[in-house]
Design an enzyme around this catalytic site. Structure first.
Site, PDB file in Angstrom:
ATOM      1  N   HIS A  37      30.206  22.191  81.135  1.00 15.28           N
ATOM      2  CA  HIS A  37      29.454  21.708  82.331  1.00 15.28           C
ATOM      3  C   HIS A  37      29.996  22.077  83.513  1.00 15.28           C
ATOM      4  O   HIS A  37      31.062  21.890  83.809  1.00 15.28           O
ATOM      5  CB  HIS A  37      29.027  20.244  82.029  1.00 15.28           C
ATOM      6  CG  HIS A  37      28.074  19.997  83.273  1.00 15.28           C
ATOM      7  ND1 HIS A  37      26.820  20.116  83.216  1.00 15.28           N
ATOM      8  CD2 HIS A  37      28.519  19.119  84.450  1.00 15.28           C
ATOM      9  CE1 HIS A  37      26.475  19.516  84.529  1.00 15.28           C
ATOM     10  NE2 HIS A  37      27.415  18.871  84.971  1.00 15.28           N
TER      11      HIS A  37
ATOM     12  N   LEU B 263      19.176  51.459  70.350  1.00 17.67           N
ATOM     13  CA  LEU B 263      20.132  50.655  71.217  1.00 17.67           C
ATOM     14  C   LEU B 263      21.602  51.291  70.916  1.00 17.67           C
ATOM     15  O   LEU B 263      21.765  51.554  69.934  1.00 17.67           O
ATOM     16  CB  LEU B 263      19.748  49.310  70.726  1.00 17.67           C
ATOM     17  CG  LEU B 263      18.815  48.615  71.188  1.00 17.67           C
ATOM     18  CD1 LEU B 263      18.461  47.076  70.644  1.00 17.67           C
ATOM     19  CD2 LEU B 263      18.439  48.484  72.880  1.00 17.67           C
TER      20      LEU B 263
ATOM     21  N   ILE C  46      13.157  50.691  79.590  1.00 13.97           N
ATOM     22  CA  ILE C  46      13.514  51.535  80.441  1.00 13.97           C
ATOM     23  C   ILE C  46      12.663  51.609  81.731  1.00 13.97           C
ATOM     24  O   ILE C  46      13.347  51.743  82.990  1.00 13.97           O
ATOM     25  CB  ILE C  46      13.863  53.050  79.880  1.00 13.97           C
ATOM     26  CG1 ILE C  46      14.745  52.998  78.655  1.00 13.97           C
ATOM     27  CG2 ILE C  46      14.228  54.219  80.897  1.00 13.97           C
ATOM     28  CD1 ILE C  46      15.113  54.188  78.113  1.00 13.97           C
TER      29      ILE C  46
ATOM     30  N   ASP D 225      20.393  56.690  67.205  1.00 12.63           N
ATOM     31  CA  ASP D 225      18.822  56.681  67.546  1.00 12.63           C
ATOM     32  C   ASP D 225      18.306  57.820  66.549  1.00 12.63           C
ATOM     33  O   ASP D 225      17.164  57.925  66.664  1.00 12.63           O
ATOM     34  CB  ASP D 225      18.934  57.422  69.217  1.00 12.63           C
ATOM     35  CG  ASP D 225      18.912  56.199  69.888  1.00 12.63           C
ATOM     36  OD1 ASP D 225      19.252  55.053  69.881  1.00 12.63           O
ATOM     37  OD2 ASP D 225      18.711  56.506  71.225  1.00 12.63           O
TER      38      ASP D 225
ATOM     39  N   GLY E 233       4.479  53.554  81.319  1.00 17.57           N
ATOM     40  CA  GLY E 233       5.031  52.800  80.412  1.00 17.57           C
ATOM     41  C   GLY E 233       6.030  51.606  80.869  1.00 17.57           C
ATOM     42  O   GLY E 233       6.953  51.486  81.512  1.00 17.57           O
TER      43      GLY E 233
HETATM   44  C1  LIG Z   1      17.868  55.054  80.879  1.00 17.59           C
HETATM   45  C2  LIG Z   1      18.452  54.705  79.793  1.00 17.59           C
HETATM   46  C3  LIG Z   1      18.747  53.270  79.507  1.00 17.59           C
HETATM   47  C4  LIG Z   1      19.263  52.624  78.472  1.00 17.59           C
HETATM   48  N1  LIG Z   1      19.889  51.513  78.519  1.00 17.59           N
HETATM   49  C5  LIG Z   1      20.485  50.976  77.177  1.00 17.59           C
HETATM   50  C6  LIG Z   1      20.937  49.572  77.282  1.00 17.59           C
HETATM   51  O1  LIG Z   1      21.379  49.270  78.581  1.00 17.59           O
HETATM   52  N2  LIG Z   1      21.446  49.294  76.145  1.00 17.59           N
HETATM   53  C7  LIG Z   1      21.449  49.656  74.983  1.00 17.59           C
HETATM   54  O2  LIG Z   1      21.611  49.426  74.154  1.00 17.59           O
HETATM   55  N3  LIG Z   1      20.666  51.127  74.873  1.00 17.59           N
HETATM   56  C8  LIG Z   1      20.137  51.537  76.234  1.00 17.59           C
HETATM   57  N4  LIG Z   1      19.718  52.815  76.029  1.00 17.59           N
HETATM   58  C9  LIG Z   1      19.532  53.642  74.807  1.00 17.59           C
HETATM   59  C10 LIG Z   1      20.830  54.047  74.336  1.00 17.59           C
HETATM   60  O3  LIG Z   1      21.341  55.170  75.339  1.00 17.59           O
HETATM   61  C11 LIG Z   1      20.913  54.888  73.120  1.00 17.59           C
HETATM   62  O4  LIG Z   1      20.289  53.819  72.094  1.00 17.59           O
HETATM   63  C12 LIG Z   1      22.119  55.317  72.636  1.00 17.59           C
HETATM   64  O5  LIG Z   1      22.919  56.414  73.548  1.00 17.59           O
HETATM   65  C13 LIG Z   1      21.945  56.081  71.249  1.00 17.59           C
HETATM   66  O6  LIG Z   1      23.061  56.604  70.771  1.00 17.59           O
HETATM   67  P1  LIG Z   1      23.603  57.750  69.704  1.00 17.59           P
HETATM   68  O7  LIG Z   1      25.067  57.686  69.632  1.00 17.59           O
HETATM   69  O8  LIG Z   1      22.789  57.521  68.674  1.00 17.59           O
HETATM   70  O9  LIG Z   1      23.056  58.886  70.686  1.00 17.59           O
HETATM   71  P2  LIG Z   1      23.296  59.502  72.098  1.00 17.59           P
HETATM   72  O10 LIG Z   1      23.715  58.686  72.865  1.00 17.59           O
HETATM   73  O11 LIG Z   1      21.767  60.087  72.516  1.00 17.59           O
HETATM   74  O12 LIG Z   1      24.007  60.565  71.799  1.00 17.59           O
HETATM   75  C14 LIG Z   1      24.152  61.819  71.222  1.00 17.59           C
HETATM   76  C15 LIG Z   1      24.966  62.887  71.555  1.00 17.59           C
HETATM   77  O13 LIG Z   1      24.922  64.107  70.735  1.00 17.59           O
HETATM   78  C16 LIG Z   1      25.100  65.219  71.499  1.00 17.59           C
HETATM   79  N5  LIG Z   1      24.047  66.381  70.443  1.00 17.59           N
HETATM   80  C17 LIG Z   1      23.011  66.438  70.233  1.00 17.59           C
HETATM   81  N6  LIG Z   1      22.744  67.374  69.240  1.00 17.59           N
HETATM   82  C18 LIG Z   1      24.007  68.117  69.070  1.00 17.59           C
HETATM   83  C19 LIG Z   1      24.563  69.140  68.541  1.00 17.59           C
HETATM   84  N7  LIG Z   1      23.534  69.891  67.707  1.00 17.59           N
HETATM   85  N8  LIG Z   1      25.820  69.526  68.522  1.00 17.59           N
HETATM   86  C20 LIG Z   1      26.466  68.860  69.472  1.00 17.59           C
HETATM   87  N9  LIG Z   1      26.132  67.758  70.205  1.00 17.59           N
HETATM   88  C21 LIG Z   1      25.016  67.458  69.768  1.00 17.59           C
HETATM   89  C22 LIG Z   1      24.303  64.981  72.573  1.00 17.59           C
HETATM   90  O14 LIG Z   1      24.438  65.978  73.538  1.00 17.59           O
HETATM   91  C23 LIG Z   1      24.657  63.572  72.976  1.00 17.59           C
HETATM   92  O15 LIG Z   1      25.883  63.596  73.877  1.00 17.59           O
HETATM   93  C24 LIG Z   1      19.351  53.672  77.173  1.00 17.59           C
HETATM   94  C25 LIG Z   1      18.557  54.826  77.267  1.00 17.59           C
HETATM   95  C26 LIG Z   1      18.412  55.197  78.546  1.00 17.59           C
HETATM   96  C27 LIG Z   1      17.696  56.781  78.525  1.00 17.59           C
END
Ligand SMILES: Cc1cc2nc3c(=O)[nH]c(=O)nc-3n(C[C@H](O)[C@H](O)[C@H](O)COP(=O)(O)OP(=O)(O)OC[C@H]3O[C@@H](n4cnc5c(N)ncnc54)[C@H](O)[C@@H]3O)c2cc1C
Length: 467
Positions: A446, A321, A185, A314, A181
């Site tokens: 600058h 992001l 990432i 997400d 990929g």
């Molecule tokens: C290695 C890596 C590097 C990354 N780098 C970047 C970056 O530099 N910049 C950027 O913008 N994005 C980056 N991302 C993407 C970014 O992490 C995600 O877009 C972001 O975390 C999404 O946020 P979210 O709040 O939607 O979900 P998440 O951060 O995935 O959080 C979801 C949370 O919900 C919890 N959860 C799930 N189901 C349940 C349930 N039923 N009950 C209770 N809790 C639950 C999970 O445990 C988790 O803590 C990266 C991702 C990875 C894997």
């Protein structure tokens, strides 16, 4: 007592939503199944990867640039210490979220949240005990999880065959690393281990890396990575990933047809994307509609089809992001509070934190061509920027795309040191509907790398000064 808002998941979408909702006077609770708050981003994503990217970049600078700068040191890797720095960074960030929850009087429930129905969330703790919480509004912010390779069985052991999570904690530098990929990432984590000494081979299905990015940017960046020692197998469809002896092998065949090839490495990182995470949430039973890709379906106001249930981050459509999730978190809290929450999906910057960094906002040339929009291009290379020369960071360029008729900036793309910071001046300009002439006539300090942004803008409507 019923909460005004219960947020399931405390990633950047969920925790920001909860804080904003509390700030707006709503009685708020969060449900999180992970031990610490902060979601993928703070625990196993953005934050730990950036800690390793920065540390490994410092090592590479010390190895390759310091001598020219007249700084004589003998840099040596201490992987254990580098990992300790990463872990400490994660801890301070997740503790920061816990502090903000307390400060804003947000209640937290530890366990797996499930939507029982509109207005009701159940939380199952690790010991199996179940608790029900009343919620006038529910926000689903459960994020995403590692996706495998379509049609290929991948046995992640997070040791030899790893996802991004395992690649953030390898106990030693692999001699050879295969990255399946060529997206953000894979290239970021590949860069970490390449700088630390691994020979990295990227196997990618598409004909180019960074699919969806501006084609010229992706091509130039690939050349830069090749100079850093990366090998690329593009247009290659992976058909097998298997453990063998101490390492693993990856088998792939040309997408356009031809003979299969198998290569071996100590570690294989599968970084083929992420899938929305809705497991065990009870959405089907609660009648919440999903789209064809398993994402929670929302309207322009982040509402699902069930009144009182919203979704962000997400787990819904759009770029995966952290800052997109955060902005949706703010917007949904405002909407629930009766305000006009809104996210401008046309101006969401994207950054690849490699060396050099890649940053973009708005449309690519390919998108403008496809949409039949006539545009002008202004470009400026960092080789002609004084500050870049002084810092030995002359790789890359700035490209501004503006509407041919109106001069309105439609896109900005930067390859270069600090691109992830510089992109925001284009983002702010675009948010206000600015033109390339507005940008080119704005006084820039600058000597700064940002002067290249001004010069690229000048090139869009007339000529830059320094080339
Ligand atoms: C290695 C890596 C590097 C990354 N780098 C970047 C970056 O530099 N910049 C950027 O913008 N994005 C980056 N991302 C993407 C970014 O992490 C995600 O877009 C972001 O975390 C999404 O946020 P979210 O709040 O939607 O979900 P998440 O951060 O995935 O959080 C979801 C949370 O919900 C919890 N959860 C799930 N189901 C349940 C349930 N039923 N009950 C209770 N809790 C639950 C999970 O445990 C988790 O803590 C990266 C991702 C990875 C894997």
């Amino acid at each position: 007592m019923a909460y005004d808002v219960v947020v399931i998941g405390t990633g950047p979408g969920g925790y920001v939503c909860a804080i904003k909702a509390a700030q707006l006077g709503l009685k708020t609770a969060v449900v999180e199944k992970r031990e610490t708050f902060g979601g993928t981003c703070l625990n196993i994503g953005c934050i730990p990867s950036k800690a390793l990217l920065h540390a490994s970049e410092m090592l590479a600078e010390a190895q390759h640039s310091f001598d020219t700068l007249g700084v004589e040191v003998e840099p040596k890797l201490n992987l254990g210490k580098m990992m300790a720095h990463k872990d400490a960074t994660v801890t301070s960030n997740v503790n920061g979220v816990a502090f903000l929850f307390k400060k804003n009087k947000i209640d937290s429930f530890r366990g797996t949240g499930r939507v029982v129905s509109a207005g009701k969330v159940s939380v199952t703790a690790d010991d199996g005990s179940v608790q029900e919480i009343e919620a006038k509004n529910i926000v689903i912010a459960t994020g995403s999880d590692v996706a495998g390779i379509p049609g290929v069985k991948v046995d992640f052991d997070e040791n030899v065959i790893v996802s991004s999570t395992g690649a953030l904690s390898l106990p030693k530098v692999p001699e050879n690393l295969i990255v399946v990929g060529g997206g953000v990432i894979g290239l970021e984590l590949g860069s970490v281990w390449a700088r630390l000494g691994a020979k990295v081979t990227v196997v990618e299905y598409l004909d180019s890396i960074l699919g969806g990015m501006d084609g010229e940017v992706a091509k130039q960046f690939q050349r830069m990575l090749a100079k850093q020692g990366f090998t690329f197998k593009l247009g290659s469809k992976v058909t097998g990933v298997a453990k063998n002896g101490k390492g693993a092998s990856v088998t792939f065949e040309p997408v356009k047809g031809g003979d299969a090839e198998t290569i071996e490495a100590d570690v294989v990182l599968v970084a083929t994307g992420r899938s929305p995470y809705t497991e065990g949430l009870g959405l089907k039973e609660a009648g919440v509609e999903m789209d064809e890709r398993g994402r929670v379906k929302t309207d322009g106001h982040l509402r699902t089809n069930v009144p009182g249930i919203y979704a962000i981050g997400d787990v819904i459509a759009g770029p995966m992001l952290a800052h997109k999730a955060e902005d949706e978190g703010v917007a949904v809290a405002e909407i629930i509070a009766g305000q006009a929450g809104h996210v401008n999906y046309d101006v969401i910057p994207g950054v690849v934190y490699t060396s050099p960094e890649i940053a973009s906002v708005g449309k690519t040339e390919e998108e403008l061509k496809k949409a039949g929009i006539e545009y002008k291009v202004g470009k400026f290379p960092f080789t002609a920027n004084g500050r870049a020369r002084a810092m030995l960071h002359t790789d890359g360029f700035v490209k501004i795309l503006a509407d041919k008729a109106t001069d309105k900036v439609l896109g900005a793309h930067i390859v270069g040191f600090g691109a992830g910071e510089m992109i925001h001046e284009a983002a702010v300009l675009m948010e206000f509907g600015g033109s390339s002439e507005d940008l080119g006539r704005t006084c820039h300090a600058h000597p700064t790398m940002s002067e290249a942004v001004k010069e690229a803008a000048m090139a869009t409507f007339f000529k830059p000064i320094h080339i």
